[in-house]
Design a protein around this motif. Structure first.
Motif, PDB file in Angstrom:
ATOM      1  N   GLY A 168      57.322  18.980  38.210  1.00 14.84           N
ATOM      2  CA  GLY A 168      56.979  17.576  38.003  1.00 14.84           C
ATOM      3  C   GLY A 168      56.205  16.963  39.143  1.00 14.84           C
ATOM      4  N   ILE A 169      55.591  17.772  39.989  1.00 14.92           N
ATOM      5  CA  ILE A 169      54.777  17.251  41.082  1.00 14.92           C
ATOM      6  C   ILE A 169      53.441  16.768  40.517  1.00 14.92           C
ATOM      7  N   GLU A 170      53.060  15.541  40.858  1.00 17.77           N
ATOM      8  CA  GLU A 170      51.800  14.995  40.333  1.00 17.77           C
ATOM      9  C   GLU A 170      50.619  15.688  41.004  1.00 17.77           C
ATOM     10  N   MET A 171      49.687  16.163  40.172  1.00 17.41           N
ATOM     11  CA  MET A 171      48.522  16.885  40.661  1.00 17.41           C
ATOM     12  C   MET A 171      47.272  16.355  39.965  1.00 17.41           C
ATOM     13  N   LEU A 172      46.135  16.505  40.632  1.00 20.82           N
ATOM     14  CA  LEU A 172      44.866  16.126  40.030  1.00 20.82           C
ATOM     15  C   LEU A 172      44.459  17.100  38.930  1.00 20.82           C
ATOM     16  N   ASP A 173      44.757  18.368  39.121  1.00 23.90           N
ATOM     17  CA  ASP A 173      44.421  19.404  38.160  1.00 23.90           C
ATOM     18  C   ASP A 173      45.170  20.666  38.543  1.00 23.90           C
ATOM     19  N   GLN A 174      45.302  21.564  37.584  1.00 17.99           N
ATOM     20  CA  GLN A 174      45.867  22.874  37.870  1.00 17.99           C
ATOM     21  C   GLN A 174      44.882  23.699  38.701  1.00 17.99           C
ATOM     22  N   VAL A 175      45.413  24.509  39.598  1.00 16.97           N
ATOM     23  CA  VAL A 175      44.587  25.372  40.448  1.00 16.97           C
ATOM     24  C   VAL A 175      44.724  26.803  39.940  1.00 16.97           C
ATOM     25  N   THR A 176      43.632  27.369  39.509  1.00 24.62           N
ATOM     26  CA  THR A 176      43.604  28.768  39.096  1.00 24.62           C
ATOM     27  C   THR A 176      42.943  29.598  40.194  1.00 24.62           C
ATOM     28  N   ALA A 177      43.132  30.894  40.144  1.00 26.45           N
ATOM     29  CA  ALA A 177      42.560  31.786  41.162  1.00 26.45           C
ATOM     30  C   ALA A 177      42.198  33.104  40.503  1.00 26.45           C
ATOM     31  N   CYS A 178      41.128  33.710  40.991  1.00 24.26           N
ATOM     32  CA  CYS A 178      40.655  34.985  40.472  1.00 24.26           C
ATOM     33  C   CYS A 178      40.090  35.790  41.633  1.00 24.26           C
ATOM     34  N   SER A 179      40.247  37.104  41.571  1.00 25.55           N
ATOM     35  CA  SER A 179      39.807  37.984  42.652  1.00 25.55           C
ATOM     36  C   SER A 179      38.733  38.928  42.152  1.00 25.55           C
ATOM     37  N   ALA A 180      37.945  39.429  43.092  1.00 24.94           N
ATOM     38  CA  ALA A 180      36.882  40.392  42.801  1.00 24.94           C
ATOM     39  C   ALA A 180      36.772  41.360  43.961  1.00 24.94           C
ATOM     40  N   VAL A 181      36.492  42.611  43.651  1.00 20.68           N
ATOM     41  CA  VAL A 181      36.259  43.655  44.649  1.00 20.68           C
ATOM     42  C   VAL A 181      34.771  43.938  44.683  1.00 20.68           C
ATOM     43  N   LEU A 182      34.190  43.896  45.866  1.00 20.39           N
ATOM     44  CA  LEU A 182      32.744  44.028  46.024  1.00 20.39           C
ATOM     45  C   LEU A 182      32.399  45.429  46.508  1.00 20.39           C
ATOM     46  N   PHE A 183      31.455  46.033  45.831  1.00 17.82           N
ATOM     47  CA  PHE A 183      30.870  47.296  46.246  1.00 17.82           C
ATOM     48  C   PHE A 183      29.388  47.072  46.531  1.00 17.82           C
ATOM     49  N   GLN A 184      28.690  48.105  46.910  1.00 16.31           N
ATOM     50  CA  GLN A 184      27.284  47.945  47.276  1.00 16.31           C
ATOM     51  C   GLN A 184      26.445  47.405  46.126  1.00 16.31           C
ATOM     52  N   LYS A 185      26.649  47.925  44.921  1.00 14.05           N
ATOM     53  CA  LYS A 185      25.834  47.508  43.781  1.00 14.05           C
ATOM     54  C   LYS A 185      26.674  47.071  42.593  1.00 14.05           C
ATOM     55  N   GLN A 186      27.976  46.909  42.781  1.00 16.00           N
ATOM     56  CA  GLN A 186      28.850  46.581  41.671  1.00 16.00           C
ATOM     57  C   GLN A 186      29.859  45.527  42.092  1.00 16.00           C
ATOM     58  N   ILE A 187      30.278  44.723  41.115  1.00 13.20           N
ATOM     59  CA  ILE A 187      31.323  43.727  41.292  1.00 13.20           C
ATOM     60  C   ILE A 187      32.427  44.045  40.300  1.00 13.20           C
ATOM     61  N   VAL A 188      33.603  44.347  40.798  1.00 10.15           N
ATOM     62  CA  VAL A 188      34.747  44.731  39.972  1.00 10.15           C
ATOM     63  C   VAL A 188      35.730  43.574  39.974  1.00 10.15           C
ATOM     64  N   MET A 189      35.971  43.002  38.795  1.00 14.63           N
ATOM     65  CA  MET A 189      36.871  41.864  38.682  1.00 14.63           C
ATOM     66  C   MET A 189      38.321  42.338  38.632  1.00 14.63           C
ATOM     67  N   ASP A 190      39.190  41.598  39.320  1.00 14.65           N
ATOM     68  CA  ASP A 190      40.636  41.853  39.290  1.00 14.65           C
ATOM     69  C   ASP A 190      40.923  43.316  39.613  1.00 14.65           C
ATOM     70  N   GLY A 191      40.526  43.741  40.811  1.00 17.34           N
ATOM     71  CA  GLY A 191      40.657  45.135  41.202  1.00 17.34           C
ATOM     72  C   GLY A 191      42.092  45.544  41.455  1.00 17.34           C
ATOM     73  N   THR A 192      42.366  46.819  41.235  1.00 15.58           N
ATOM     74  CA  THR A 192      43.675  47.389  41.508  1.00 15.58           C
ATOM     75  C   THR A 192      43.714  47.911  42.945  1.00 15.58           C
ATOM     76  N   GLU A 193      44.868  48.437  43.327  1.00 12.46           N
ATOM     77  CA  GLU A 193      45.020  48.936  44.702  1.00 12.46           C
ATOM     78  C   GLU A 193      44.116  50.140  44.961  1.00 12.46           C
ATOM     79  N   SER A 194      43.995  51.039  43.984  1.00 15.37           N
ATOM     80  CA  SER A 194      43.135  52.207  44.164  1.00 15.37           C
ATOM     81  C   SER A 194      41.674  51.805  44.300  1.00 15.37           C
ATOM     82  N   GLU A 195      41.261  50.758  43.615  1.00 17.51           N
ATOM     83  CA  GLU A 195      39.889  50.279  43.729  1.00 17.51           C
ATOM     84  C   GLU A 195      39.659  49.547  45.040  1.00 17.51           C
TER      85      GLU A 195
END
Length: 267
Positions: A168-195
């Motif tokens: 019940g804490i008053e907030m301006l908006d919900q905060v979402t978050a997303c991760s990406a793993v960067l490689f030299q020529k590729q972008i992998v969304m929501d990478g796992t530990e092996s990646e």
């Protein structure tokens, strides 16, 4: 000859070879990742509120093999003396000792302290702390299983934002978050530990979808400006997808509470 120190050999021999870890391919022959996802696909998300009954608000999240629980206590009065016009937001981020491939210690290490600060910085712009003078809100995050540090941080921010709304804490908006793993020529969304073990860099973005505002960006590693700009756009798109999951979980929790209240009134 100095007898108080251990002297090395007079001659040294260079090693014949160095053990350089081999980088495994990210995509299979059919163009899919190891878990049969494409580069821009996110893992399935399970999110539920109200699991910690002693807390004012709580949330449990599963993102693939990543599992974390968050509990929110407050707002409650500050223990220190003096008046503060704005409330304070505190966070304690902790990996369970059994959550990682290498056993963690019971005391928080610098990585966990840094993640705690990131969570506070990501959520502070959304929380109406000016309405809570001389008060504090405490967030406790415990990672039960770690399948990628950046994905754990993103999942922790999502769970903390959902737990704040559940409390019940008053907030301006919900905060979402997303991760990406960067490689030299590729972008992998929501990478796992092996990646993540083969990464050149990573990124975590915290975003308020309704206000279209980014609250926090964490980027590590080496990458060019074009790749970083593209990763930001893909992470924002991923945050919009996660926002619908958060809204559904909160609406379901609200409906469950209303049904419980109706049952109590009938009894």
């Amino acid at each position: 000859m100095d007898r108080k120190r251990v002297n090395g050999p007079d001659q040294s021999v260079a090693p014949l070879s160095t053990n350089v870890p081999e980088r495994l391919p990210i995509l299979n022959n059919d163009g899919k990742r190891v878990d049969q996802r494409s580069l821009d696909d996110l893992r399935p998300i399970f999110l539920k509120t109200g699991l910690v009954t002693q807390a004012n608000g709580s949330a449990y999240i599963e993102v693939g093999n990543t599992k974390a629980v968050c509990a929110v206590y407050g707002p409650r009065q500050l223990k220190r003396s003096g008046f503060s016009s704005n409330g304070t937001l505190n966070c304690e981020f902790k990996f369970s000792t059994f959550s990682c491939s290498k056993r963690r210690g019971h005391m928080r290490d610098p990585e966990e302290r840094g993640y705690s600060q990131v969570v506070v910085q990501a959520l502070a712009p959304a929380v109406r702390l000016e309405l809570l003078p001389k008060s504090s809100i405490d967030i406790y995050i415990n990672v039960l299983e770690n399948d990628g540090s950046t994905s754990c941080l993103a999942a922790a921010i999502v769970a903390a934002s959902t737990a704040l709304a559940d409390a019940g804490i008053e907030m301006l908006d919900q905060v979402t978050a997303c991760s990406a793993v960067l490689f030299q020529k590729q972008i992998v969304m929501d990478g796992t530990e092996s990646e993540e073990q083969q990464k050149d860099g990573n990124m975590v973005i915290s975003y308020m979808p309704s206000l279209n505002q980014v609250t926090h960006i964490l980027q590590n590693g080496i990458s060019d400006a074009a790749t970083i700009s593209q990763a930001v756009e893909q992470c924002i798109d991923g945050c919009s997808k996660i926002y619908s999951v958060m809204s559904t979980a909160l609406l379901q929790s609200l409906n469950d509470n209303n049904n419980d209240n109706n049952m109590d009134n009938k009894l």
